[in-house]
Design a protein around this motif. Structure first.
Motif, PDB file in Angstrom:
ATOM      1  N   VAL A 170       0.858  -1.180   0.000  1.00  0.00           N
ATOM      2  CA  VAL A 170       0.000   0.000   0.000  1.00  0.00           C
ATOM      3  C   VAL A 170       0.894   1.228   0.000  1.00  0.00           C
ATOM      4  O   VAL A 170       1.877   1.285   0.742  1.00  0.00           O
ATOM      5  CB  VAL A 170      -0.916   0.000   1.243  1.00  0.00           C
ATOM      6  N   ASP A 171       0.582   2.229  -0.823  1.00  0.00           N
ATOM      7  CA  ASP A 171       1.438   3.419  -0.859  1.00  0.00           C
ATOM      8  C   ASP A 171       0.679   4.731  -0.668  1.00  0.00           C
ATOM      9  O   ASP A 171       1.256   5.808  -0.819  1.00  0.00           O
ATOM     10  CB  ASP A 171       2.253   3.463  -2.154  1.00  0.00           C
ATOM     11  N   ALA A 172      -0.624   4.644  -0.350  1.00  0.00           N
ATOM     12  CA  ALA A 172      -1.395   5.870  -0.130  1.00  0.00           C
ATOM     13  C   ALA A 172      -2.471   5.609   0.921  1.00  0.00           C
ATOM     14  O   ALA A 172      -3.066   4.531   0.964  1.00  0.00           O
ATOM     15  CB  ALA A 172      -2.036   6.354  -1.428  1.00  0.00           C
ATOM     16  N   THR A 173      -2.717   6.617   1.744  1.00  0.00           N
ATOM     17  CA  THR A 173      -3.704   6.485   2.816  1.00  0.00           C
ATOM     18  C   THR A 173      -5.087   6.169   2.266  1.00  0.00           C
ATOM     19  O   THR A 173      -5.834   5.370   2.844  1.00  0.00           O
ATOM     20  CB  THR A 173      -3.740   7.791   3.637  1.00  0.00           C
ATOM     21  N   LYS A 174      -5.442   6.748   1.125  1.00  0.00           N
ATOM     22  CA  LYS A 174      -6.783   6.549   0.577  1.00  0.00           C
ATOM     23  C   LYS A 174      -7.024   5.098   0.176  1.00  0.00           C
ATOM     24  O   LYS A 174      -8.177   4.654   0.129  1.00  0.00           O
ATOM     25  CB  LYS A 174      -7.010   7.479  -0.613  1.00  0.00           C
ATOM     26  N   GLN A 175      -5.965   4.364  -0.103  1.00  0.00           N
ATOM     27  CA  GLN A 175      -6.129   2.948  -0.414  1.00  0.00           C
ATOM     28  C   GLN A 175      -6.562   2.160   0.828  1.00  0.00           C
ATOM     29  O   GLN A 175      -7.413   1.276   0.746  1.00  0.00           O
ATOM     30  CB  GLN A 175      -4.823   2.384  -0.980  1.00  0.00           C
ATOM     31  N   VAL A 176      -5.984   2.495   1.964  1.00  0.00           N
ATOM     32  CA  VAL A 176      -6.399   1.852   3.212  1.00  0.00           C
ATOM     33  C   VAL A 176      -7.812   2.281   3.572  1.00  0.00           C
ATOM     34  O   VAL A 176      -8.654   1.469   3.972  1.00  0.00           O
ATOM     35  CB  VAL A 176      -5.418   2.200   4.355  1.00  0.00           C
ATOM     36  N   HIS A 177      -8.101   3.585   3.432  1.00  0.00           N
ATOM     37  CA  HIS A 177      -9.426   4.085   3.767  1.00  0.00           C
ATOM     38  C   HIS A 177     -10.505   3.455   2.894  1.00  0.00           C
ATOM     39  O   HIS A 177     -11.654   3.274   3.328  1.00  0.00           O
ATOM     40  CB  HIS A 177      -9.454   5.601   3.621  1.00  0.00           C
ATOM     41  N   ALA A 178     -10.150   3.100   1.668  1.00  0.00           N
ATOM     42  CA  ALA A 178     -11.130   2.489   0.779  1.00  0.00           C
ATOM     43  C   ALA A 178     -11.517   1.089   1.234  1.00  0.00           C
ATOM     44  O   ALA A 178     -12.646   0.640   0.990  1.00  0.00           O
ATOM     45  CB  ALA A 178     -10.584   2.442  -0.642  1.00  0.00           C
ATOM     46  N   LEU A 179     -10.611   0.394   1.921  1.00  0.00           N
ATOM     47  CA  LEU A 179     -10.843  -1.010   2.273  1.00  0.00           C
ATOM     48  C   LEU A 179     -10.984  -1.262   3.765  1.00  0.00           C
ATOM     49  O   LEU A 179     -11.674  -2.216   4.162  1.00  0.00           O
ATOM     50  CB  LEU A 179      -9.687  -1.878   1.742  1.00  0.00           C
ATOM     51  N   ALA A 180     -10.338  -0.455   4.585  1.00  0.00           N
ATOM     52  CA  ALA A 180     -10.331  -0.749   6.026  1.00  0.00           C
ATOM     53  C   ALA A 180     -10.139   0.528   6.832  1.00  0.00           C
ATOM     54  O   ALA A 180      -9.265   0.604   7.694  1.00  0.00           O
ATOM     55  CB  ALA A 180      -9.220  -1.751   6.345  1.00  0.00           C
ATOM     56  N   LYS A 181     -10.977   1.511   6.582  1.00  0.00           N
ATOM     57  CA  LYS A 181     -10.816   2.795   7.270  1.00  0.00           C
ATOM     58  C   LYS A 181     -11.109   2.671   8.753  1.00  0.00           C
ATOM     59  O   LYS A 181     -10.434   3.269   9.587  1.00  0.00           O
ATOM     60  CB  LYS A 181     -11.727   3.840   6.639  1.00  0.00           C
ATOM     61  N   GLU A 182     -12.138   1.878   9.096  1.00  0.00           N
ATOM     62  CA  GLU A 182     -12.528   1.711  10.489  1.00  0.00           C
ATOM     63  C   GLU A 182     -12.453   0.246  10.879  1.00  0.00           C
ATOM     64  O   GLU A 182     -12.781  -0.644  10.080  1.00  0.00           O
ATOM     65  CB  GLU A 182     -13.965   2.225  10.709  1.00  0.00           C
ATOM     66  N   LEU A 183     -12.050  -0.006  12.126  1.00  0.00           N
ATOM     67  CA  LEU A 183     -12.015  -1.378  12.616  1.00  0.00           C
ATOM     68  C   LEU A 183     -13.412  -1.969  12.733  1.00  0.00           C
ATOM     69  O   LEU A 183     -13.589  -3.192  12.673  1.00  0.00           O
ATOM     70  CB  LEU A 183     -11.309  -1.420  13.982  1.00  0.00           C
ATOM     71  N   SER A 184     -14.410  -1.096  12.860  1.00  0.00           N
ATOM     72  CA  SER A 184     -15.798  -1.564  13.014  1.00  0.00           C
ATOM     73  C   SER A 184     -16.342  -2.189  11.734  1.00  0.00           C
ATOM     74  O   SER A 184     -17.431  -2.771  11.745  1.00  0.00           O
ATOM     75  CB  SER A 184     -16.693  -0.402  13.449  1.00  0.00           C
ATOM     76  N   TRP A 185     -15.624  -2.053  10.619  1.00  0.00           N
ATOM     77  CA  TRP A 185     -16.064  -2.679   9.376  1.00  0.00           C
ATOM     78  C   TRP A 185     -15.910  -4.196   9.415  1.00  0.00           C
ATOM     79  O   TRP A 185     -16.423  -4.881   8.526  1.00  0.00           O
ATOM     80  CB  TRP A 185     -15.263  -2.143   8.193  1.00  0.00           C
TER      81      TRP A 185
END
Length: 1130
Positions: A170-185
């Protein structure tokens, strides 16, 4: 029954969220079954185990990551980051984790190269890919209906599932936010693993558990390289083994580089091809490696790219604070840039606060710089290739626009004089570094006093070793200089006018022997470091430094002209700690000094230390900001550091607010108060009134000591103190050491030749002390409290002539007691049983300690000794206990005048020095001895002892690629070594045996005879010879470099003839090396070298030499003995 209902209900809820397969949507039942089977097969393929057991070092990674995963904790969702530089193995580690831990999860996914998917297909496709992989269904069966997926889709499908997910690369924050932004997901017990090169990304995603992947160590690197490069994992011969070591070193522990180099070299079929390939890789990395590392560079902003190139060319290995200060201008914003480089693993910040750039990253930076030169030849940011710089200066005289020039003069093709070029300042040049090895005599780059081409007015860094001018060009008017480093320059004056730059932080003029004066520095209000070490003609230190409130480092040591002035160093008390220097009638007061080094006629008047000295140095450790040195996981431990401790204690009123911090198992504050109470007497002495202090200057004004007790928060934060008199004088005044409790951060304490009679008991408060040198003092005993220093490893008490006994220093590793002539014991023999094996001593010097009682009984308690010096002892035979020292590698018996025999040395002994044992008659070496170096020079009763030569050569262990060396008295080369050749520098050629089948050559024996002229003595200590193989291993070169000294101690002064005989010595050596069949001839080259003082007249002469090959048949037939007739090819 109720439990079953609950379980069924949960199972039905999970099933309801799984997309089914409607038969109506399929052409027929056959196609429907085909799609179902395909989905199941894909899931089974993912579930197939992968064997990672043969990957070296993987088990260690799994052990360290297991606590972070905490699989047993099923009520929480955890997100773990795996962070490291490109090519270091993050993906491989993540795959191993996935294989080892994911089987217990109903849903799991390893999404590789997230950044590529995101950039190629966008966020919606990335989510579709993620969901389909996690649920084990094909994308067309997920029923997305062409609708762009949002985050709610992930939460709806996975919010009640226990998932194991790896988001790789992963090289960008938005990639993480797209898939796992919150632990509650994700459902309870889920584990999300993210691999990335960017720690800043993990921080912004609030990932608390971060595992940093480090490079492999040298042993693991070599093992992996050999596995990949050679069939069977082992080099076929010694030359290949040496080349493989060199190749693995070039990779510097980076797995991707190890793989690239090993697979490339595996195709090579000859040693020449390997050599050529490695020479190429030494200049530039393999293309695959460069591409991997360049990804991190390409992801940087333009300003950060510029910072990266500047750091690579100027600051690799330099202090972080220095780099950020120099780079922090309006264009670069270096503080931010360096932080980003550290987060992206392009650099590392060490615990000590230094920048460390991986060797391959630095090579990649050089490649990028060269590419810039091709693409933008007239707009380069950084220029640091010596040949390119040479050509550019030769062509344009320094007029090419650039921001940074870093020139290693030693690597220039030839000398270059810029005199005569037109004056046209390159206005862009901000950083100029012209440097060389300090032992290189010639500075290859010359300029004239009229030439300012390289001296830009925009310079921030001016670093020029051996600066050739006596004064700066008159047109040179710097206004932006931050650092000036002109070591070993020809300057006679630094500036003739008042310095007008407020940016200047550091001045280093060390070694400028012609420098006579410094300018008024009052306008350099931000100056932090002033270094004039070794400026022998410098007459005085400018009084203007009293106005420099930011000056933290002052080094005016070894300035000979200052020795004629009496200098007083005083400690001024009050609200803050201050140091005051008095030069004659002039006071220089320094408020914020943290590092001081000064030499001359010194008198120290500190509250705790009082007396005369020749040299004083104290240093405060500088550390990097913690957020740059440690991962989030490491920081969470909230460990206190020396620097934070010092800063908190120095803050006004910090004593009241300081918590009881646990520091190395002690309640620090509590112990401090207790020590302060116990040492009240010392406090009363040290807080003496001005009237009680000696007045050295009559009516000279003196700052009065504060009569009130000092706050416990005002301790000194020094980590090193040196107070030295260069020579010991038994009649000199005693230096007074009242207390050491105000120096709790000390790591090193050197109080040398000060005639100190008492060391205070509160030395036990130095809980960080690692090294002390108290040589040349007059105490008879030492405090027993020294056994409470947990970190103390090195103790030197040489020439403490009155010392009689030691405290119990169980924790130490190196003890130097040379010249402690009244020392009677090393430990209490009455405690012998409990002392057995407790001592950690590895090295012990007791040379000249002839009064130690029952030394054999005492030595047996130091069973871990690897080095023992018993020089000048008076025993007749070797102490019996020495044979019990099973780790002993080096034994020194030099000048043991009464020693008659040496026997019973342990089998592990490798180095035996017994020079000048003049009545030594017998030396017996055990079978299978390990001795590699044997010096029996000037043991004249052993003259021409051929039995001893046989013992040394034939009874020892032969190690491949090693040399065994011995020196004995002797008057001729034994016949075993063939017909000797004569001359000063001798080549002995040995034709290989012309018989068939040719016997295998296992090595060689050689001997040379050296005559030393009286009254000189010759001794072969450590590093007394160099050897090398030349011309594809067909020539062996040996350079003998004996220590030559003049001695009048020898009792052998009979006739002139006897002295000539007793000056002759034989130097014998054996080399074990299997020579290749392709070598037709083999030769030896011997030479004798001396230090510069003997260049005009040699004190010794190489008389003759002989050599003999060792053949496999010799040893199998039992012919390898002196005096027997066997093959000798001379």
């Amino acid at each position: 029954m109720a439990n079953k209902v609950t379980d069924w209900r949960e199972a039905l809820m999970q099933i309801s969220s799984i997309a089914g397969k409607e038969s109506a949507t399929c052409e027929d039942e056959a196609s429907m079954i085909e799609e179902v089977v395909e989905g199941i097969s894909n899931q089974l393929l993912v579930m197939q185990p992968v064997d990672f057991s043969d990957i070296i070092g993987m088990n260690v990674h799994m052990e360290r990551l297991s606590p972070l995963l905490s699989i047993e904790s099923e009520n929480e969702v955890r997100m773990i980051g795996i962070w490291g530089m490109g090519g270091i193995g993050k993906t491989t580690i993540a795959k191993c984790l996935f294989d080892q831990f994911s089987r217990g999860f109903p849903a799991r996914c390893f999404l590789e190269n997230v950044w590529k998917i995101y950039r190629k297909h966008g966020v919606s496709y990335l989510r579709e890919k993620f969901l389909s992989s996690t649920l084990g269904l094909s994308e067309k069966n997920m029923n997305f209906s062409g609708v762009e997926l949002g985050s709610h889709a992930i939460k709806a499908r996975l919010g009640h599932r226990k998932v194991f997910v790896v988001l790789d690369n992963v090289d960008a924050t938005k990639q993480v936010h797209a898939l796992a932004k919150e632990l509650s997901w994700f459902g309870p017990g889920s584990r999300i693993i993210i691999t990335t090169r960017d720690k800043g990304l993990l921080d912004s995603c609030r990932v608390k558990s971060i595992y940093q992947v480090k490079c492999l160590d040298s042993d693991d690197s070599l093992q992996i390289f050999n596995q990949l490069a050679f069939e069977g994992g082992l080099p076929p011969s010694e030359p290949y083994e040496n080349l493989s070591i060199r190749a693995s070193w070039l990779a510097q522990g980076l797995p991707a580089a190890i793989e690239a180099y090993s697979l490339y070299l595996r195709r090579m079929t000859s040693l020449k091809e390997w050599e050529d390939a490695l020479c190429r890789f030494e200049r530039a990395p393999h293309t695959n490696v460069t591409e991997i590392l360049k990804i991190s560079y390409d992801s940087l902003e333009e300003a950060d790219k510029s910072v990266f190139l500047h750091v690579a060319s100027l600051f690799n290995g330099e202090p972080l604070r220095r780099a950020t200060t120099l780079l922090d201008d309006d264009d670069l914003r270096g503080c931010l840039g360096v932080k980003i480089l550290a987060e992206k693993c392009l650099i590392e910040i060490t615990v000590g606060g230094y920048i460390k750039m991986h060797y391959l990253v630095e090579q990649t930076a050089r490649q990028i710089s060269r590419q810039e030169y091709v693409q933008l030849p007239f707009g380069r940011r950084v220029m640091w290739d010596p040949c390119e710089i040479y050509e550019a200066l030769k062509r344009n005289g320094g007029n090419e626009p650039m921001e940074c020039l870093a020139l290693h003069m030693c690597e220039m093709p030839s000398a270059l004089n810029l005199k005569g070029y037109p004056i046209n300042n390159p206005y862009n040049l901000k950083f100029l570094k012209v440097y060389k090895h300090l032992d290189d005599i010639e500075a290859k780059l010359k300029i004239s006093s009229y030439d300012t081409n390289l001296l830009s007015t925009r310079l921030r860094l001016l670093h020029w070793d051996a600066f050739p001018l006596k004064a700066f060009p008159f047109r040179f008017c710097p206004g932006n200089l931050v650092e000036v480093s002109l070591r070993y320059s020809n300057l006679t004056s630094f500036w003739t006018v008042t310095m007008g730059t407020q940016c200047l932080r550091r001045i280093d003029l060390s070694g400028s022997e012609n420098l006579e004066q410094l300018p008024d520095l009052s306008m350099a209000v931000n100056l932090e470091e002033l270094i004039t070490q070794g400026c022998k003609r410098l007459k005085r230190i400018p009084e203007s430094i009293s106005h420099l409130t930011r000056l933290t480092k002052l080094d005016v040591s070894y300035c000979d002209e200052l020795n004629s002035y009496r200098i007083t160093i005083r400690e001024l008390t009050g609200r803050r700690r201050q140091i005051s220097l008095w030069f004659l009638d002039t006071e220089v007061e320094i408020n914020s000094i943290a590092n001081l080094s000064i030499g001359g006629n010194l008198h120290i008047q500190m509250l705790w230390l009082d007396g005369n000295a020749d040299h004083l140095c104290f240093r405060t450790e500088q550390q990097a900001p913690e957020e740059l040195m440690k991962t989030e996981q490491q920081l969470s431990h909230n460990k206190i550091t020396f620097r934070s401790l010092e800063l908190s204690m120095r803050t006004e009123g910090a004593g009241k607010a300081m918590p009881e911090t646990e520091l190395h198992g002690h309640k620090w504050r509590t112990n401090w108060d207790q020590r302060l109470h116990r040492n009240k007497a010392a406090l009363d002495i040290s807080m003496r009134t001005p009237q009680a202090m000696p007045d050295f200057y009559g009516d000279e004004p003196m700052k009065k000591a504060d009569p009130k007790p000092r706050s416990t928060s005002e301790f000194h934060g020094f980590n090193l103190i040196d107070i030295i008199r260069f020579n010991y004088n038994s009649a000199a005044a005693n230096f007074l050491c009242y207390s050491l409790s105000m120096f709790p951060c000390l790591k090193e304490l050197n109080l040398i030749n000060l005639n100190i009679e008492v060391i205070p008991d509160d030395v036990c408060g130095l809980q960080f002390l690692e090294k002390l040198d108290w040589s040349g003092n007059d105490f008879e005993t030492l405090p027993e409290t020294m056994n409470q220093l947990p970190k103390l490893k090195y103790v030197s008490l040489g020439n403490c002539c009155r010392l009689k006994a030691l405290p119990e220093l169980v924790q130490c590793e190196t003890i130097n007691l040379s010249g402690c002539m009244n020392l009677q014991s090393l430990l209490e023999i009455s405690h012998a049983e409990q002392d057995w094996g407790r001592f950690q001593w590895f090295e012990l010097w007791v040379d000249g300690c002839n009064k130690i009682q029952s030394i054999s009984d005492q030595l047996i308690h130091f069973i871990k000794l690897s080095y023992l010096d018993l020089t000048s002892h008076e025993f007749e035979t070797l102490p019996y206990s020495i044979r019990e020292l099973s780790s002993l590698g080096t034994l020194c018996l030099n000048k043991c005048k009464k020693l008659k025999s040496i026997e019973g040395v342990p089998l592990c002994l490798k180095y035996l020095y017994a020079h000048g044992c003049e009545i030594l008659e017998t030396v017996s070496l055990p079978l299978n001895h390990s001795i590699k170096h044997l010096d029996l020079s000037h043991c004249f009763l052993l003259n021409q002892d051929e039995h001893l030569i046989t013992q040394f050569l034939n009874d020892g262990r032969n190690n491949e690629e090693s040399l065994r060396f011995a020196c004995y008295p002797g008057i001729e080369v034994p016949s075993y070594f063939g017909n000797p050749e004569t001359g000063k520098s001798i080549t002995v050629g040995l034709g290989l045996p012309q018989i068939w089948p040719a016997p295998k050559i296992l090595g060689f024996d050689a001997c040379s005879m050296i005559t030393c002229e009286r009254p000189f003595h010759m001794q072969f200590g450590p590093f007394s010879y160099n050897w090398s193989w030349e011309d594809d291993d067909s020539v062996f070169q040996l350079d003998l470099k004996p220590d030559i000294f003049c001695s009048q101690e020898s009792s052998f002064h009979s006739t002139e003839g006897e002295e000539a005989v007793k000056s002759d010595h034989l130097v014998i050596f054996r080399g074990s090396k299997t020579l290749g069949e392709e070598i037709d001839n083999f030769s030896f080259k011997f030479d004798l070298k001396f230090s510069k003082e003997f260049l005009s007249s040699s004190p010794a002469e190489l008389k003759s030499c002989g050599a003999r090959l060792i053949l496999e048949d010799d040893q199998t037939d039992g012919q390898d003995h002196l005096g027997e007739q066997s093959f000798s090819y001379v």
